[in-house]
Design a protein around this motif. Structure first.
Motif, PDB file in Angstrom:
ATOM      1  N   GLU A   1      75.931 -65.818  57.092  1.00 39.78           N
ATOM      2  CA  GLU A   1      76.001 -65.652  58.539  1.00 39.78           C
ATOM      3  C   GLU A   1      76.950 -64.521  58.915  1.00 39.78           C
ATOM      4  O   GLU A   1      76.672 -63.729  59.814  1.00 39.78           O
ATOM      5  CB  GLU A   1      76.467 -66.954  59.202  1.00 39.78           C
ATOM      6  N   GLY A   2      78.042 -64.414  58.205  1.00 37.16           N
ATOM      7  CA  GLY A   2      78.986 -63.321  58.451  1.00 37.16           C
ATOM      8  C   GLY A   2      78.368 -61.965  58.144  1.00 37.16           C
ATOM      9  O   GLY A   2      78.574 -60.993  58.880  1.00 37.16           O
ATOM     10  N   LEU A   3      77.590 -61.901  57.069  1.00 36.57           N
ATOM     11  CA  LEU A   3      76.921 -60.647  56.731  1.00 36.57           C
ATOM     12  C   LEU A   3      75.855 -60.301  57.768  1.00 36.57           C
ATOM     13  O   LEU A   3      75.650 -59.125  58.092  1.00 36.57           O
ATOM     14  CB  LEU A   3      76.304 -60.729  55.346  1.00 36.57           C
ATOM     15  N   ALA A   4      75.192 -61.305  58.303  1.00 37.73           N
ATOM     16  CA  ALA A   4      74.191 -61.061  59.340  1.00 37.73           C
ATOM     17  C   ALA A   4      74.858 -60.515  60.601  1.00 37.73           C
ATOM     18  O   ALA A   4      74.343 -59.587  61.234  1.00 37.73           O
ATOM     19  CB  ALA A   4      73.438 -62.341  59.660  1.00 37.73           C
ATOM     20  N   GLN A   5      75.996 -61.066  60.966  1.00 38.90           N
ATOM     21  CA  GLN A   5      76.720 -60.568  62.128  1.00 38.90           C
ATOM     22  C   GLN A   5      77.209 -59.142  61.898  1.00 38.90           C
ATOM     23  O   GLN A   5      77.162 -58.309  62.813  1.00 38.90           O
ATOM     24  CB  GLN A   5      77.891 -61.485  62.453  1.00 38.90           C
ATOM     25  N   LEU A   6      77.656 -58.854  60.699  1.00 36.22           N
ATOM     26  CA  LEU A   6      78.085 -57.500  60.367  1.00 36.22           C
ATOM     27  C   LEU A   6      76.910 -56.526  60.472  1.00 36.22           C
ATOM     28  O   LEU A   6      77.038 -55.434  61.028  1.00 36.22           O
ATOM     29  CB  LEU A   6      78.682 -57.457  58.964  1.00 36.22           C
ATOM     30  N   GLY A   7      75.756 -56.924  59.972  1.00 36.08           N
ATOM     31  CA  GLY A   7      74.571 -56.077  60.049  1.00 36.08           C
ATOM     32  C   GLY A   7      74.140 -55.818  61.482  1.00 36.08           C
ATOM     33  O   GLY A   7      73.766 -54.695  61.835  1.00 36.08           O
ATOM     34  N   CYS A   8      74.181 -56.852  62.317  1.00 39.44           N
ATOM     35  CA  CYS A   8      73.827 -56.678  63.723  1.00 39.44           C
ATOM     36  C   CYS A   8      74.809 -55.749  64.425  1.00 39.44           C
ATOM     37  O   CYS A   8      74.412 -54.903  65.230  1.00 39.44           O
ATOM     38  CB  CYS A   8      73.797 -58.029  64.431  1.00 39.44           C
TER      39      CYS A   8
END
Length: 79
Positions: free
Chosen positions: A10-17
Motif C-alpha cells: 500500500e505504501g508503494l502504491a501511494q508512492l507511485g500515485c
C-alpha cells in the motif's frame, strides 16, 4: 507477515500515485512554458495577429491544465 507485506504494498502504491501526479504537473509546466514561448515568438513575427495568437494560446493552455488536473485527480483517487 502477510499484514506487513500488504502495508508495504500500500505504501508503494501511494508512492507511485504521488510520483505520477508529480510527473503530470511537471509535464504541464513544460507544456505551458513551450506554448508561451512559441506564442511570444509568433507575436514578435506578426504583431497584427497578436489577438488571435493570444486567444489560441490561452485555449491551449487551458487544455493542458485540464489534462494535468485530470491526472492529479486520478492519482488522488487511486490513493
Amino acid at each position: 507477515m502477510i499484514i506487513s507485506s500488504l502495508l508495504a504494498a500500500e505504501g508503494l502504491a501511494q508512492l507511485g500515485c504521488s510520483l505520477g501526479a508529480g510527473i503530470a504537473v511537471i509535464g504541464a509546466g513544460l507544456g505551458i512554458g513551450k506554448i508561451g514561448s512559441s506564442a511570444m515568438d509568433a507575436i514578435a513575427r506578426q504583431p497584427e495577429a497578436s489577438g488571435k495568437i493570444q486567444t489560441n494560446m490561452i485555449l491551449t493552455s487551458a487544455f493542458v491544465e485540464g489534462c494535468a488536473l485530470f491526472a492529479i485527480v486520478a492519482c488522488a483517487f487511486l490513493i
